[in-house]
Structures are given as C-alpha cells and as structure tokens.
Design a protein around this motif. Sequence first.
Motif, mmCIF file in Angstrom:
data_model
loop_
_atom_site.group_PDB
_atom_site.id
_atom_site.type_symbol
_atom_site.label_atom_id
_atom_site.label_comp_id
_atom_site.label_asym_id
_atom_site.label_seq_id
_atom_site.Cartn_x
_atom_site.Cartn_y
_atom_site.Cartn_z
ATOM 1 N N UNK A 1 -24.877 12.357 37.256
ATOM 2 C CA UNK A 1 -24.763 11.902 35.686
ATOM 3 C C UNK A 1 -24.135 10.645 35.674
ATOM 4 N N UNK A 2 -23.026 10.289 36.344
ATOM 5 C CA UNK A 2 -22.417 8.912 36.340
ATOM 6 C C UNK A 2 -23.568 7.513 36.783
ATOM 7 N N UNK A 3 -23.916 8.107 37.730
ATOM 8 C CA UNK A 3 -25.171 7.097 38.311
ATOM 9 C C UNK A 3 -26.121 6.634 37.324
ATOM 10 N N UNK B 1 -23.690 -6.453 41.546
ATOM 11 C CA UNK B 1 -22.840 -5.798 40.629
ATOM 12 C C UNK B 1 -23.299 -4.523 40.766
ATOM 13 N N UNK B 2 -24.575 -4.205 40.485
ATOM 14 C CA UNK B 2 -25.151 -2.790 40.384
ATOM 15 C C UNK B 2 -24.911 -2.124 41.634
ATOM 16 N N UNK B 3 -25.197 -2.737 42.789
ATOM 17 C CA UNK B 3 -24.939 -2.103 43.906
ATOM 18 C C UNK B 3 -23.363 -1.713 44.275
ATOM 19 N N UNK B 4 -22.483 -2.604 43.971
ATOM 20 C CA UNK B 4 -21.053 -2.238 43.972
ATOM 21 C C UNK B 4 -20.672 -1.291 43.049
ATOM 22 N N UNK B 5 -21.337 -1.077 41.787
ATOM 23 C CA UNK B 5 -21.158 -0.108 40.812
ATOM 24 C C UNK B 5 -21.432 1.227 41.538
ATOM 25 N N UNK B 6 -22.558 1.375 41.915
ATOM 26 C CA UNK B 6 -22.959 2.640 42.592
ATOM 27 C C UNK B 6 -22.195 2.913 43.654
ATOM 28 N N UNK B 7 -21.719 2.021 44.721
ATOM 29 C CA UNK B 7 -20.911 2.357 45.749
ATOM 30 C C UNK B 7 -19.545 2.680 45.269
ATOM 31 N N UNK B 8 -19.065 2.315 44.209
ATOM 32 C CA UNK B 8 -17.851 2.594 43.463
ATOM 33 C C UNK B 8 -17.916 4.116 43.123
ATOM 34 N N UNK B 9 -18.867 4.589 42.498
ATOM 35 C CA UNK B 9 -19.181 5.675 41.984
ATOM 36 C C UNK B 9 -19.238 6.613 43.144
ATOM 37 N N UNK B 10 -19.986 6.251 44.109
ATOM 38 C CA UNK B 10 -20.068 7.390 45.280
ATOM 39 C C UNK B 10 -18.432 7.303 45.907
ATOM 40 N N UNK B 11 -17.889 6.384 46.219
ATOM 41 C CA UNK B 11 -16.504 6.618 46.882
ATOM 42 C C UNK B 11 -15.462 6.842 45.994
ATOM 43 N N UNK B 12 -15.158 6.350 44.898
ATOM 44 C CA UNK B 12 -14.085 6.611 44.139
ATOM 45 C C UNK B 12 -14.006 7.989 43.375
ATOM 46 N N UNK B 13 -15.367 8.370 43.334
ATOM 47 C CA UNK B 13 -15.448 9.587 42.611
ATOM 48 C C UNK B 13 -16.175 10.682 43.411
ATOM 49 N N UNK B 14 -15.793 10.641 44.611
ATOM 50 C CA UNK B 14 -16.149 11.612 45.744
ATOM 51 C C UNK B 14 -15.654 12.893 45.359
ATOM 52 N N UNK B 15 -14.729 13.130 44.655
ATOM 53 C CA UNK B 15 -14.090 14.377 44.199
ATOM 54 C C UNK B 15 -14.896 15.151 43.377
ATOM 55 N N UNK B 16 -15.887 14.640 42.550
ATOM 56 C CA UNK B 16 -16.772 15.185 41.717
ATOM 57 C C UNK B 16 -17.891 15.851 42.327
ATOM 58 N N UNK B 17 -18.515 16.875 41.750
ATOM 59 C CA UNK B 17 -19.579 17.611 42.411
ATOM 60 C C UNK B 17 -20.900 16.405 42.398
ATOM 61 N N UNK B 18 -21.735 16.553 43.218
ATOM 62 C CA UNK B 18 -22.896 15.766 43.272
ATOM 63 C C UNK B 18 -23.514 15.489 41.990
ATOM 64 N N UNK B 19 -23.522 16.812 41.023
ATOM 65 C CA UNK B 19 -24.347 16.822 39.830
ATOM 66 C C UNK B 19 -23.432 15.757 38.891
#
Length: 63
Positions: free
Chosen positions: A52-54, A30-48
């Motif tokens: 913060x989400x991570x 679950x934690x791995x999927x959550x991190x992956x979702x943040x990276x992929x689904x929020x790719x439009x966000x800045x790295x900063x």
Amino acid sequence: MTDYNQFIDLRLDALLLSMLKKGIVNEEEFKSYLDECIEKQYSFLSEEKKEQLLKKSKEFHNY
C-alpha cells in the motif's frame, strides 16, 4: 499537530526540490531510494501494508 506535520512535509519537499535542481539526486534515484526505504525501514509492516505504501508512493510521484 497537523500544522506541525504539514510544516515538516513542506521542509522535506523543499529539501528534495533543491537536491533535484542542483543535480545531487535525480528523479529515478529518488524513486529507487524511496522504494528501498519503504522496504527496509518499514520491514515490521505486513507485505500488504508495504505494498500500500509503495502504491501510494508511485501514485504521488507518478511512476
């Protein structure tokens, strides 16, 4: 709208809990999927913002 968002959060929490209890997904997956979702689904966000989400995710889920 806050009540509706809290209701959605509650439903998602119940779904996750049932999946964890039934062994459909384990905490590490679950934690791995959550991190992956943040990276992929929020790719439009800045790295900063993604960092913060991570960070919030890790604090909330203690990892």
